[in-house]
Design a protein around this motif. Structure first.
Motif, short mmCIF file in Angstrom:
data_model
loop_
_atom_site.label_atom_id
_atom_site.label_comp_id
_atom_site.label_asym_id
_atom_site.label_seq_id
_atom_site.Cartn_x
_atom_site.Cartn_y
_atom_site.Cartn_z
N LYS B 60 9.11 -42.00 -7.60
CA LYS B 60 10.53 -41.68 -7.81
C LYS B 60 11.37 -42.95 -7.92
CE LYS B 60 10.79 -37.11 -5.80
NZ LYS B 60 11.23 -36.30 -4.66
N ARG B 63 10.65 -44.48 -11.32
CA ARG B 63 11.30 -43.79 -12.44
C ARG B 63 12.82 -43.82 -12.34
NH1 ARG B 63 7.18 -39.60 -11.38
NH2 ARG B 63 8.82 -38.54 -10.23
N GLY B 64 13.33 -44.45 -11.27
CA GLY B 64 14.79 -44.53 -11.13
C GLY B 64 15.41 -43.27 -10.56
N GLU B 65 14.60 -42.33 -10.08
CA GLU B 65 15.17 -41.11 -9.48
C GLU B 65 15.67 -41.38 -8.07
OE1 GLU B 65 12.17 -38.00 -9.85
OE2 GLU B 65 11.75 -38.68 -11.89
N LEU B 66 15.15 -42.41 -7.46
CA LEU B 66 15.68 -42.88 -6.18
C LEU B 66 16.06 -44.35 -6.39
CD1 LEU B 66 13.09 -41.68 -3.46
CD2 LEU B 66 15.46 -40.92 -3.71
#
Lengths: 241, 241
Positions: B60, B63-66
């Motif tokens: 995460k 992928r830049g989700e966090l």
């Protein structure tokens, strides 16, 4: 300070001058090279000028006049200029590289290893030097310096006394700045670390620039002052009692 | 490979699973907490799920989700979810923090300290872990791991197996990638390091996930394979002769 000192979890150390005696080490490296290659110059002057070039070179990086480069690269820049100035010719690339890496082979002050071993029982002991990670790692192996962790200004692409260096060190250690004590022979380094919240210990090294240019430094009232690393261990142990 | 191996200057080690036995350490931490607080759950399942959350959490971040956060923070995120899932209530913030920092107190495999001491005589030995610097430094002190240098994915704000982690490690050590050997129990880590030019050694740790889920791993033909760190020291010493 009694109470503040009981919070200390890690000690971060300036290295050149504070932990190791760059002056006599670089003079000896030069003399060895001189003997092999028949170069008869004043190696003490050479060592002092090499070191004197270091601050201005870092300042150029700091001001953006030079792109980021680590201390190995800055030492080499200054070395090339000194080889011209002292009219030293005929050294191979391997010779120059070996001389430049003399900064990886600096000898510790007599108290440094035994003092660090004592301090390490109670605290995390880490470098916090403008020297690059490779230089500090090689020096630790060469000199038997028992660091728990090698931290360097290189990790921030800043140089001390920029605040980023100290702030990043505390963050990487997972500590608040006031849980870290900066140990250095140089008041400027201590002041800069103190400005971001570090505690400070001054360990004066009057022979840093050699026996013919003994320097005195002035402690800040909040500094712990110790004559060497064993005295620092004594002072911190007294504080614990 | 004979010739390539003679170039090795540094060994970089994966840590979780390769150097330390996270499974039995975390189970023991959980059981101790359970005894104190009367929490009767399957701590082996808890440990396996905690570890299983680690890869997806890093993904995460990747992928830049966090936003970027270190492993201490990711471990804590996963822990909060597991406390819900296992219906564990009533722990104080200090209890949770202590449990989360169980990852700083992992026990080395029986050969790790003696093997590293041998390898260290000849090579620079450094961590190259997704664990953060503070975690690795505290673990080294806790477990007596004699690292020359603590390197971490944290320094790049990437996670292994991103190439930046390996490239930066070689650069910080002042070495070419082919002067560095990655040592890991996980083929994926070795393959990624090999892709940037590292040499590789596989040290399988079949008990990494506990005695009831023994795993086999397959070596790449170019890997040196050793059953433990002393066997690795033997193999590298043979190569020197």
């Amino acid at each position: 300070m009694q109470n503040a000192r009981s919070k200390i979890k890690a000690l971060t150390f300036d290295v050149f001058g504070t932990v190791v005696d760059w002056y006599s080490s670089i003079v000896a490296e030069g003399e060895k090279l001189g003997d092999t290659h028949g170069i008869d110059i004043d190696w003490a002057q050479f060592a002092l000028k090499w070191r004197a070039g270091y601050g201005p070179a870092m300042d150029k990086v700091r001001r953006g006049e030079l792109p980021w480069q680590n201390i190995d690269a800055l030492h080499r820049l200054i070395l090339e200029r000194l080889l011209d100035e002292f009219k030293i010719v005929g050294l191979s690339e391997a010779d120059k590289d070996h001389l430049n890496r003399g900064w990886h082979r600096l000898k510790p002050w007599p108290d440094a290893v035994s003092g660090l071993k004592r301090l390490r029982k109670r605290y995390i002991v880490a470098t916090l030097s403008n020297g690059n990670i490779a230089l500090l790692t090689n020096m630790a192996k060469f000199a038997g310096l028992p660091w728990d962790c090698i931290l360097s200004a290189e990790l921030t692409r800043h140089y001390k006394p920029d605040p980023e260096v100290y702030e990043t060190a505390a963050a990487l250690l997972g500590l608040s700045p006031n849980e870290v004590m900066m140990v250095a022979a140089h008041p400027g380094d201590l002041r800069a670390s103190q400005a971001v919240g570090f505690q400070t210990a001054l360990v004066p090294r009057p022979l840093e620039y050699g026996p013919s240019s003994v320097r005195e430094v002035n402690a800040h009232p909040s500094d712990l002052v110790a004559t060497d690393f064993n005295a620092l261990a004594n002072a911190l142990e007294r504080n614990e009692k």
